[in-house]
Motif scaffolding. Structure first.
Motif, mmCIF file in Angstrom:
data_model
loop_
_atom_site.group_PDB
_atom_site.id
_atom_site.type_symbol
_atom_site.label_atom_id
_atom_site.label_comp_id
_atom_site.label_asym_id
_atom_site.label_seq_id
_atom_site.Cartn_x
_atom_site.Cartn_y
_atom_site.Cartn_z
ATOM 1 N N LEU A 167 14.561 -1.932 2.809
ATOM 2 C CA LEU A 167 13.831 -0.936 3.599
ATOM 3 C C LEU A 167 14.023 0.462 3.013
ATOM 4 O O LEU A 167 13.061 1.209 2.835
ATOM 5 N N GLY A 168 15.265 0.793 2.683
ATOM 6 C CA GLY A 168 15.546 2.119 2.114
ATOM 7 C C GLY A 168 14.800 2.332 0.806
ATOM 8 O O GLY A 168 14.252 3.413 0.553
ATOM 9 N N GLU A 169 14.766 1.280 -0.001
ATOM 10 C CA GLU A 169 14.058 1.360 -1.277
ATOM 11 C C GLU A 169 12.555 1.551 -1.040
ATOM 12 O O GLU A 169 11.909 2.393 -1.671
ATOM 13 N N ALA A 170 12.010 0.801 -0.098
ATOM 14 C CA ALA A 170 10.579 0.917 0.215
ATOM 15 C C ALA A 170 10.252 2.305 0.747
ATOM 16 O O ALA A 170 9.238 2.904 0.362
ATOM 17 N N THR A 287 0.244 9.791 4.150
ATOM 18 C CA THR A 287 1.258 9.015 4.875
ATOM 19 C C THR A 287 0.766 7.592 5.124
ATOM 20 O O THR A 287 1.467 6.617 4.842
ATOM 21 N N VAL A 288 -0.450 7.500 5.646
ATOM 22 C CA VAL A 288 -0.992 6.189 6.008
ATOM 23 C C VAL A 288 -1.177 5.307 4.759
ATOM 24 O O VAL A 288 -0.852 4.115 4.773
ATOM 25 N N LEU A 289 -1.640 5.903 3.668
ATOM 26 C CA LEU A 289 -1.800 5.135 2.420
ATOM 27 C C LEU A 289 -0.446 4.630 1.922
ATOM 28 O O LEU A 289 -0.284 3.451 1.581
ATOM 29 N N ALA A 290 0.538 5.514 1.884
ATOM 30 C CA ALA A 290 1.855 5.144 1.361
ATOM 31 C C ALA A 290 2.521 4.093 2.238
ATOM 32 O O ALA A 290 3.149 3.154 1.728
ATOM 33 N N VAL A 291 2.372 4.236 3.546
ATOM 34 C CA VAL A 291 2.967 3.269 4.475
ATOM 35 C C VAL A 291 2.288 1.903 4.319
ATOM 36 O O VAL A 291 2.949 0.862 4.249
ATOM 37 N N PHE A 292 0.972 1.923 4.230
ATOM 38 C CA PHE A 292 0.219 0.674 4.036
ATOM 39 C C PHE A 292 0.668 -0.018 2.751
ATOM 40 O O PHE A 292 0.952 -1.224 2.733
ATOM 41 N N HIS A 293 0.731 0.752 1.686
ATOM 42 C CA HIS A 293 1.142 0.246 0.369
ATOM 43 C C HIS A 293 2.522 -0.424 0.451
ATOM 44 O O HIS A 293 2.740 -1.529 -0.048
ATOM 45 N N ALA A 294 3.443 0.257 1.136
ATOM 46 C CA ALA A 294 4.811 -0.248 1.255
ATOM 47 C C ALA A 294 4.848 -1.553 2.060
ATOM 48 O O ALA A 294 5.554 -2.498 1.694
ATOM 49 N N CYS A 295 4.072 -1.616 3.141
ATOM 50 C CA CYS A 295 4.052 -2.825 3.976
ATOM 51 C C CYS A 295 3.574 -4.033 3.190
ATOM 52 O O CYS A 295 4.148 -5.120 3.281
ATOM 53 N N ALA A 296 2.508 -3.817 2.409
ATOM 54 C CA ALA A 296 1.967 -4.914 1.617
ATOM 55 C C ALA A 296 2.949 -5.296 0.505
ATOM 56 O O ALA A 296 3.123 -6.475 0.199
ATOM 57 N N ILE A 304 -2.021 -5.278 9.414
ATOM 58 C CA ILE A 304 -2.103 -3.816 9.468
ATOM 59 C C ILE A 304 -3.465 -3.350 8.961
ATOM 60 O O ILE A 304 -3.980 -3.862 7.955
ATOM 61 N N ILE A 305 -4.024 -2.383 9.672
ATOM 62 C CA ILE A 305 -5.290 -1.786 9.251
ATOM 63 C C ILE A 305 -5.081 -0.281 9.117
ATOM 64 O O ILE A 305 -4.432 0.336 9.970
ATOM 65 N N ALA A 306 -5.583 0.271 8.021
ATOM 66 C CA ALA A 306 -5.503 1.721 7.840
ATOM 67 C C ALA A 306 -6.910 2.272 7.691
ATOM 68 O O ALA A 306 -7.711 1.736 6.916
ATOM 69 N N LEU A 307 -7.205 3.326 8.453
ATOM 70 C CA LEU A 307 -8.528 3.937 8.415
ATOM 71 C C LEU A 307 -8.373 5.409 8.039
ATOM 72 O O LEU A 307 -7.575 6.121 8.661
ATOM 73 N N ILE A 308 -9.126 5.833 7.044
ATOM 74 C CA ILE A 308 -9.005 7.219 6.599
ATOM 75 C C ILE A 308 -10.367 7.885 6.457
ATOM 76 O O ILE A 308 -11.136 7.559 5.544
ATOM 77 N N LEU A 484 7.739 -0.060 11.686
ATOM 78 C CA LEU A 484 7.066 -1.311 11.317
ATOM 79 C C LEU A 484 8.089 -2.391 10.972
ATOM 80 O O LEU A 484 7.915 -3.568 11.319
ATOM 81 N N HIS A 485 9.146 -1.991 10.293
ATOM 82 C CA HIS A 485 10.220 -2.917 9.942
ATOM 83 C C HIS A 485 10.837 -3.498 11.210
ATOM 84 O O HIS A 485 11.094 -4.701 11.301
#
Ligand code: BES
Ligand code: MN
Ligand code: ZN
Length: 492
Positions: A167-170, A287-296, A304-308, A484-485
């Motif tokens: 998690l810390g690394e992500a 933020t939303v892009l980076a979080v989405f990227h990390a989750c995947a 998860i859905i991200a809308l921008i 999310l974690h």
């Protein structure tokens, strides 16, 4: 950067540098006692000599210390034991990392346990802090900037320690990505650029990406978003990302990120003094892009859905005007009181769009109002939430992530009356009267899909640091990934 988790004793570890923390009162931890013995009292003598070493963040480096297998021992002051908290921990660890150019640093995790914090928590933050030590000027270069190896010394390398480390690394990588995107100049970081960033995640398992162009946005009927976008030659994009990591029928968690790649204010043009800072008006999207990227990347078992909604807010000849009445995707009409209150207009259509996915929770992230900084300063992100359960889990995650939030009110009759219009269903902002962040949240609340848990994070004062050397902070990536974690764990 390479990490390693090791259970070797401090006296056996082979590394270029070994970092230990030392409290001002000289009290040695269990692991330090062993180290002290091996070095014939180096630490206890140091702790006793207040003229030499005492305060928080004091650093002393010992070259080739006797009795150890390292080239240097770095001792960093942790201050008084009764004052040792998250903030002292963060600062002292950053100071220690910066004190040496060494390529292999080992750190004794057990010496750094703040009150109420666990080995897991400390491991998570050490990984994060090591990764975010250098500013991500070029994303590809982040690792080259610091090719060092970091060994985290723990007593037991359990599954929970490993999980905390991942998690810390992500979080570290995601914070770097959000910072990188936030810091980009607005002529580079355009709506279509953000679309390309989103498309680059397609290579990850379970990810699908659609970048809607202006025509497609029109077809959807996002008229409020388009009204804002019309003021610029730079074309808007509506970026839609899906990650299917959960079960097929699990309701998704939906994020909406404000992607104004430059906010000049429109016809209600901003003053020149701080207008350049408005390149950061896409930090919600970052933020939303980076979080989405990390989750995947972490393969979290969630959908998860991200809308921008991404566009510029400029005063072109075709720009929307104060006094215009515009339509929204939800069907509500809005009288434009101020073209600089554009964030809520692009956000409201994206929030309405989310209804089709029947999300379990809707979380929007936006640099929405200067007023949130007046209310809370730059320490707390403004949190507006319609569900006590969601409020609780977000507050817990914020505490764990050292990414603080403070809840603010919205939706009362008082705030609602501020949005009254004589000619439309509502206005996009009210007359002066303070509480601008709450009024903005009250506007957004009208567009929350029915029976949906919703949280709005106003990050206008926390996503970047303004002034002379402005820079993006990567907040609230830590909060959201931690949340999310925890959601993923609750699910399992
Ligand atoms: N992007 C700004 C909010 C902002 C202000 C972010 C300062 C970062 C620092 C937003 O679009 C905006 O202009 N908001 C107005 C709203 C007002 C016109 C009701 C504001 O805060 O002044
Ligand atoms: Mn604005
Ligand atoms: Zn804005």
């Amino acid at each position: 950067m390479k990490f390693e988790i090791s259970t070797k004793p401090l006296t056996d570890i082979k590394a270029q540098s070994l970092i230990v923390g030392l409290f001002e009162d000289g009290q040695l931890t269990e692991t330090e006692v062993a180290l002290d013995m091996a070095t014939k009292g180096l630490l206890s003598e140091l702790a006793a000599d207040k003229t030499f070493f005492s305060k928080e963040n004091d650093v002393i480096r010992f070259h080739r210390p006797d009795g150890l297998n390292v080239s240097e021992l770095i001792v960093v002051g942790l201050g008084k034991i009764e004052n040792f908290d998250d903030t002292v921990f963060e600062k002292a660890f950053q100071t220690a990392l910066a004190a040496t150019p060494s390529q292999h640093v080992a750190v004794s995790v057990l010496d750094w346990l703040a009150v109420g914090r666990t080995v897991e928590w400390t491991v998570m933050h050490m990984a994060r802090l090591a990764l975010t030590q250098h500013e991500p000027i070029k994303l590809e270069k982040v690792n080259e900037n610091s090719p060092r190896k970091v060994t985290l010394l723990v007593n037991k390398n359990t599954e929970t320690v490993k999980d905390a480390f991942y998690l810390g690394e992500a979080i570290g990588h995601a914070v770097n990505e959000a910072k990188y995107l936030g810091n980009l100049p607005p002529n580079v970081c355009t709506p279509s650029y953000l679309g390309e960033v989103a498309k680059s995640y397609k290579k990850l398992k379970g990810v699908t990406v659609t970048v809607h162009d202006e025509k497609a946005i029109e077809k959807i009927g996002m008229h409020a978003f388009l009204a804002v976008a019309r003021g610029s030659e730079v074309k808007p994009r509506f970026i839609e990302l899906h990650y299917a990591g959960g079960k097929k029928n699990d309701a998704p968690i939906c994020f909406v990120g404000k992607g104004i790649t430059f906010d000049a204010g429109g016809i209600c043009l901003k003053a020149k003094q701080r207008i350049a800072e408005m390149k950061y008006d896409m930090c919600g999207a970052a933020t939303v892009l980076a979080v989405f990227h990390a989750c995947a990347s972490m393969k979290l078992p969630l959908n998860i859905i991200a809308l921008i909604p991404a566009c510029e807010n400029l005063p072109d000849g075709n720009a929307y005007r104060p006094a215009d009445v515009i339509d929204t995707l939800a069907g509500l009409t809005v009288e434009i009181a101020n073209t600089d209150a554009e964030g809520r207009l692009v956000m409201c259509d994206a929030m309405t769009y989310s209804a089709r996915f029947e999300p379990e929770a809707l979380i929007d992230v936006a640099t929405l109002t200067g007023a949130v900084g007046t209310a809370l300063g730059d320490h707390f992100t403004g949190l507006f939430v319609n569900d006590p359960m969601l409020c609780g889990t977000l507050e817990t995650a914020a505490d764990v992530a050292i990414d603080p939030v403070w809840t603010l009110p919205f939706n009362g009759a008082h705030f609602k009356s501020r949005l009254k219009s004589n000619i439309a269903d509502c206005a996009n902002t009210g007359p002066a009267g303070g509480a601008g962040a709450s009024v903005a949240a009250t506007f957004l609340a009208q567009f929350v899909p029915e029976d949906t848990s919703w949280a709005h994070l106003d990050i206008a004062a926390t996503a970047y640091v303004g002034g002379k050397l402005p820079h993006s902070t990567g907040r609230p990536v830590g909060l959201l990934l931690t949340w999310l974690h925890q959601m993923a764990h609750a699910r399992a």
